[in-house]
Motif scaffolding. Structure first.
Motif, PDB file in Angstrom:
ATOM      1  N   ASN A  13       0.810  -1.225   0.000  1.00  0.00           N
ATOM      2  CA  ASN A  13       0.000   0.000   0.000  1.00  0.00           C
ATOM      3  C   ASN A  13       0.839   1.269   0.000  1.00  0.00           C
ATOM      4  O   ASN A  13       0.640   2.173   0.809  1.00  0.00           O
ATOM      5  CB  ASN A  13      -0.965   0.009   1.189  1.00  0.00           C
ATOM      6  N   GLY A  14       1.795   1.324  -0.899  1.00  0.00           N
ATOM      7  CA  GLY A  14       2.575   2.546  -1.084  1.00  0.00           C
ATOM      8  C   GLY A  14       3.845   2.636  -0.269  1.00  0.00           C
ATOM      9  O   GLY A  14       4.619   3.581  -0.441  1.00  0.00           O
ATOM     10  N   ARG A  15       4.093   1.677   0.614  1.00  0.00           N
ATOM     11  CA  ARG A  15       5.296   1.678   1.431  1.00  0.00           C
ATOM     12  C   ARG A  15       6.191   0.513   1.034  1.00  0.00           C
ATOM     13  O   ARG A  15       5.716  -0.599   0.811  1.00  0.00           O
ATOM     14  CB  ARG A  15       4.952   1.557   2.918  1.00  0.00           C
ATOM     15  N   THR A  16       7.480   0.760   0.968  1.00  0.00           N
ATOM     16  CA  THR A  16       8.460  -0.292   0.710  1.00  0.00           C
ATOM     17  C   THR A  16       9.176  -0.611   2.012  1.00  0.00           C
ATOM     18  O   THR A  16       9.772   0.274   2.634  1.00  0.00           O
ATOM     19  CB  THR A  16       9.476   0.154  -0.356  1.00  0.00           C
ATOM     20  N   VAL A  17       9.085  -1.872   2.431  1.00  0.00           N
ATOM     21  CA  VAL A  17       9.665  -2.281   3.712  1.00  0.00           C
ATOM     22  C   VAL A  17      10.518  -3.521   3.506  1.00  0.00           C
ATOM     23  O   VAL A  17      10.331  -4.267   2.542  1.00  0.00           O
ATOM     24  CB  VAL A  17       8.560  -2.570   4.763  1.00  0.00           C
ATOM     25  N   PRO A  18      11.476  -3.786   4.419  1.00  0.00           N
ATOM     26  CA  PRO A  18      12.225  -5.049   4.345  1.00  0.00           C
ATOM     27  C   PRO A  18      11.282  -6.234   4.521  1.00  0.00           C
ATOM     28  O   PRO A  18      10.250  -6.128   5.199  1.00  0.00           O
ATOM     29  CB  PRO A  18      13.208  -4.944   5.512  1.00  0.00           C
ATOM     30  N   GLU A  19      11.640  -7.376   3.929  1.00  0.00           N
ATOM     31  CA  GLU A  19      10.743  -8.534   4.016  1.00  0.00           C
ATOM     32  C   GLU A  19      10.486  -8.947   5.461  1.00  0.00           C
ATOM     33  O   GLU A  19       9.421  -9.454   5.784  1.00  0.00           O
ATOM     34  CB  GLU A  19      11.311  -9.704   3.202  1.00  0.00           C
ATOM     35  N   SER A  20      11.432  -8.679   6.362  1.00  0.00           N
ATOM     36  CA  SER A  20      11.272  -9.066   7.763  1.00  0.00           C
ATOM     37  C   SER A  20      10.208  -8.242   8.479  1.00  0.00           C
ATOM     38  O   SER A  20       9.720  -8.639   9.535  1.00  0.00           O
ATOM     39  CB  SER A  20      12.606  -8.923   8.499  1.00  0.00           C
ATOM     40  N   GLU A  21       9.830  -7.104   7.920  1.00  0.00           N
ATOM     41  CA  GLU A  21       8.827  -6.235   8.551  1.00  0.00           C
ATOM     42  C   GLU A  21       7.467  -6.314   7.880  1.00  0.00           C
ATOM     43  O   GLU A  21       6.519  -5.649   8.315  1.00  0.00           O
ATOM     44  CB  GLU A  21       9.321  -4.781   8.538  1.00  0.00           C
ATOM     45  N   ALA A  22       7.337  -7.103   6.842  1.00  0.00           N
ATOM     46  CA  ALA A  22       6.081  -7.175   6.099  1.00  0.00           C
ATOM     47  C   ALA A  22       5.061  -8.019   6.855  1.00  0.00           C
ATOM     48  O   ALA A  22       5.376  -9.094   7.365  1.00  0.00           O
ATOM     49  CB  ALA A  22       6.323  -7.763   4.718  1.00  0.00           C
ATOM     50  N   ALA A  23       3.806  -7.532   6.930  1.00  0.00           N
ATOM     51  CA  ALA A  23       2.748  -8.259   7.629  1.00  0.00           C
ATOM     52  C   ALA A  23       1.387  -7.817   7.115  1.00  0.00           C
ATOM     53  O   ALA A  23       1.223  -6.699   6.617  1.00  0.00           O
ATOM     54  CB  ALA A  23       2.831  -8.008   9.134  1.00  0.00           C
ATOM     55  N   LEU A  24       0.396  -8.720   7.226  1.00  0.00           N
ATOM     56  CA  LEU A  24      -0.988  -8.394   6.904  1.00  0.00           C
ATOM     57  C   LEU A  24      -1.782  -8.321   8.200  1.00  0.00           C
ATOM     58  O   LEU A  24      -1.577  -9.129   9.110  1.00  0.00           O
ATOM     59  CB  LEU A  24      -1.600  -9.466   6.001  1.00  0.00           C
ATOM     60  N   PHE A 105       5.766  -8.701  -3.692  1.00  0.00           N
ATOM     61  CA  PHE A 105       6.992  -9.246  -3.123  1.00  0.00           C
ATOM     62  C   PHE A 105       7.545 -10.312  -4.063  1.00  0.00           C
ATOM     63  O   PHE A 105       6.902 -10.695  -5.047  1.00  0.00           O
ATOM     64  CB  PHE A 105       6.760  -9.828  -1.725  1.00  0.00           C
ATOM     65  N   GLY A 106       8.752 -10.767  -3.778  1.00  0.00           N
ATOM     66  CA  GLY A 106       9.373 -11.755  -4.649  1.00  0.00           C
ATOM     67  C   GLY A 106      10.556 -12.427  -3.993  1.00  0.00           C
ATOM     68  O   GLY A 106      10.872 -12.188  -2.827  1.00  0.00           O
ATOM     69  N   ALA A 107      11.235 -13.264  -4.772  1.00  0.00           N
ATOM     70  CA  ALA A 107      12.416 -13.975  -4.283  1.00  0.00           C
ATOM     71  C   ALA A 107      13.140 -14.580  -5.473  1.00  0.00           C
ATOM     72  O   ALA A 107      12.584 -14.691  -6.574  1.00  0.00           O
ATOM     73  CB  ALA A 107      12.037 -15.067  -3.280  1.00  0.00           C
ATOM     74  N   GLY A 108      14.371 -15.009  -5.235  1.00  0.00           N
ATOM     75  CA  GLY A 108      15.117 -15.713  -6.259  1.00  0.00           C
ATOM     76  C   GLY A 108      14.627 -17.141  -6.410  1.00  0.00           C
ATOM     77  O   GLY A 108      13.934 -17.672  -5.539  1.00  0.00           O
ATOM     78  N   MET A 109      14.967 -17.762  -7.537  1.00  0.00           N
ATOM     79  CA  MET A 109      14.635 -19.166  -7.745  1.00  0.00           C
ATOM     80  C   MET A 109      15.789 -19.860  -8.450  1.00  0.00           C
ATOM     81  O   MET A 109      16.674 -19.212  -9.023  1.00  0.00           O
ATOM     82  CB  MET A 109      13.340 -19.307  -8.544  1.00  0.00           C
ATOM     83  N   ASP A 110      15.793 -21.169  -8.390  1.00  0.00           N
ATOM     84  CA  ASP A 110      16.852 -21.976  -8.980  1.00  0.00           C
ATOM     85  C   ASP A 110      16.664 -22.038 -10.495  1.00  0.00           C
ATOM     86  O   ASP A 110      15.634 -22.538 -10.969  1.00  0.00           O
ATOM     87  CB  ASP A 110      16.800 -23.380  -8.381  1.00  0.00           C
ATOM     88  N   PRO A 111      17.618 -21.562 -11.279  1.00  0.00           N
ATOM     89  CA  PRO A 111      17.477 -21.627 -12.743  1.00  0.00           C
ATOM     90  C   PRO A 111      17.254 -23.046 -13.267  1.00  0.00           C
ATOM     91  O   PRO A 111      16.639 -23.226 -14.320  1.00  0.00           O
ATOM     92  CB  PRO A 111      18.801 -21.054 -13.248  1.00  0.00           C
ATOM     93  N   ALA A 112      17.739 -24.047 -12.533  1.00  0.00           N
ATOM     94  CA  ALA A 112      17.595 -25.430 -12.990  1.00  0.00           C
ATOM     95  C   ALA A 112      16.139 -25.886 -12.997  1.00  0.00           C
ATOM     96  O   ALA A 112      15.802 -26.900 -13.633  1.00  0.00           O
ATOM     97  CB  ALA A 112      18.420 -26.367 -12.110  1.00  0.00           C
ATOM     98  N   GLU A 113      15.248 -25.162 -12.301  1.00  0.00           N
ATOM     99  CA  GLU A 113      13.846 -25.547 -12.253  1.00  0.00           C
ATOM    100  C   GLU A 113      13.146 -25.333 -13.585  1.00  0.00           C
ATOM    101  O   GLU A 113      12.175 -26.009 -13.906  1.00  0.00           O
ATOM    102  CB  GLU A 113      13.117 -24.754 -11.151  1.00  0.00           C
ATOM    103  N   GLU A 114      13.631 -24.374 -14.364  1.00  0.00           N
ATOM    104  CA  GLU A 114      12.962 -24.094 -15.631  1.00  0.00           C
ATOM    105  C   GLU A 114      13.241 -25.206 -16.632  1.00  0.00           C
ATOM    106  O   GLU A 114      14.384 -25.518 -16.952  1.00  0.00           O
ATOM    107  CB  GLU A 114      13.419 -22.757 -16.212  1.00  0.00           C
ATOM    108  N   GLY A 115      12.172 -25.829 -17.127  1.00  0.00           N
ATOM    109  CA  GLY A 115      12.296 -26.871 -18.142  1.00  0.00           C
ATOM    110  C   GLY A 115      12.773 -28.208 -17.632  1.00  0.00           C
ATOM    111  O   GLY A 115      13.011 -29.122 -18.438  1.00  0.00           O
TER     112      GLY A 115
END
Length: 292
Positions: A13-24, A105-115
């Motif tokens: 909702n318009g604020r960018t926070v570290p993932e450790s502070e994110a909550a609903l 939000f997002g995260a990295g993923m293992d390239p080997a997973e594709e295909g």
């Protein structure tokens, strides 16, 4: 259900926070009743794959779930700081609640997973094709988590659902496509499956390659006797299904049609930097981009 990656940021909702502070908030209808939606998109080198198609599908689901969304331009702008915080090979998710709360939000993923060649089992349960949320991505996600857990406990990558008619549906996080006797078979959205973004590209690719496509009722026998099969998803693209219920699918190796369709899908996908999205809803896509 995917969660933010450590070191990434979360936009709420318009604020960018570290993932450790994110909550609903606990009172939010997304928490209390799953009254919310999401779209998960692949990110490659700071660009989001197939962004317009994901926005379109999100809006179609929002109409069903009575969720109000910002404009596409606003959604794209919210994605920018999150995408910038992600590694080269990653995913990004938009989550929208009926309350009006919006999170990215997002995260990295293992390239080997594709295909990657994959295996599947048949799940113990069935899913209704007539339910009010059939075929859309909502936060009512427990059946897919339980199905994935059952598959993993059996040593497989994916669990395949039948619908209540007993016809083949989809996986817990993928669409299923079968090739048999020179034809392609897959369930339709009318059978309760998600209208997958990469699924649709794969069907277009098959038709372009001259492979007849049957989209509709698929009996279980077709999967059991398939010459080849594959799974499609936005994050993992086209994955050959080489084992089903601990038995080989076809030769037990990625099939020739699967490989041709996978190659064509790679050429068809578009890459958009969300920062390039403009108020008219047009990004600056590039198709067939090569990434590692």
């Amino acid at each position: 259900m995917r969660v933010p990656g450590k070191g990434s940021v979360v936009w709420i909702n318009g604020r960018t926070v570290p993932e450790s502070e994110a909550a609903l908030p606990l009172a939010d209808p997304a928490v209390q009743a799953g009254l919310g939606l999401f779209e998960t998109m692949a990110v490659r080198n700071g660009r989001v794959l197939d962004l317009p198609a994901h926005f379109n599908r999100l809006r179609q689901a929002a109409a069903v779930m009575s969720v109000e969304l910002e404009t596409d331009a606003a959604l794209a702008a919210a994605m920018v700081p999150v995408v910038r915080s992600l590694p080269e090979f990653a995913w990004v998710k938009i989550l929208a609640s009926r309350s009006g709360l919006l999170a990215v939000f997002g995260a990295g993923m293992d390239p080997a997973e594709e295909g990657r060649p994959s295996s599947a089992i048949l799940l113990d349960w069935r899913r209704s094709h007539l339910g009010p949320i059939a075929g859309i991505k909502t936060l009512n996600y427990a059946p897919f988590v339980l199905g994935t857990e059952q598959a993993r406990a059996a040593g497989a990558d994916e669990g395949i659902w039948l619908n209540t008619r007993g016809h083949v549906g989809e996986g817990c996080s993928s669409n299923l496509v079968i090739v048999q006797s020179g034809k392609l078979f897959t369930a339709s959205p009318g059978d309760g499956v998600l209208p997958g973004i990469v699924r649709d590209l794969a069907l277009r690719a098959a038709r372009d390659l001259g492979l007849p496509v049957h989209e509709g009722k698929v009996r279980l026998k077709r999967l059991e006797q398939a010459d080849e099969a594959f799974l499609t998803s936005s994050l993992r693209a086209v994955r050959p299904l080489v084992r089903y219920r601990a038995r080989p699918v076809g030769s037990g190796e990625p099939g020739p049609w699967t490989l041709r369709i996978a190659a064509k899908v790679r050429e068809m996908r578009t890459f958009i930097d969300p920062a390039d999205w403009n108020p008219a809803g047009q990004g600056v896509p590039s198709a067939g981009e090569t990434y590692v």
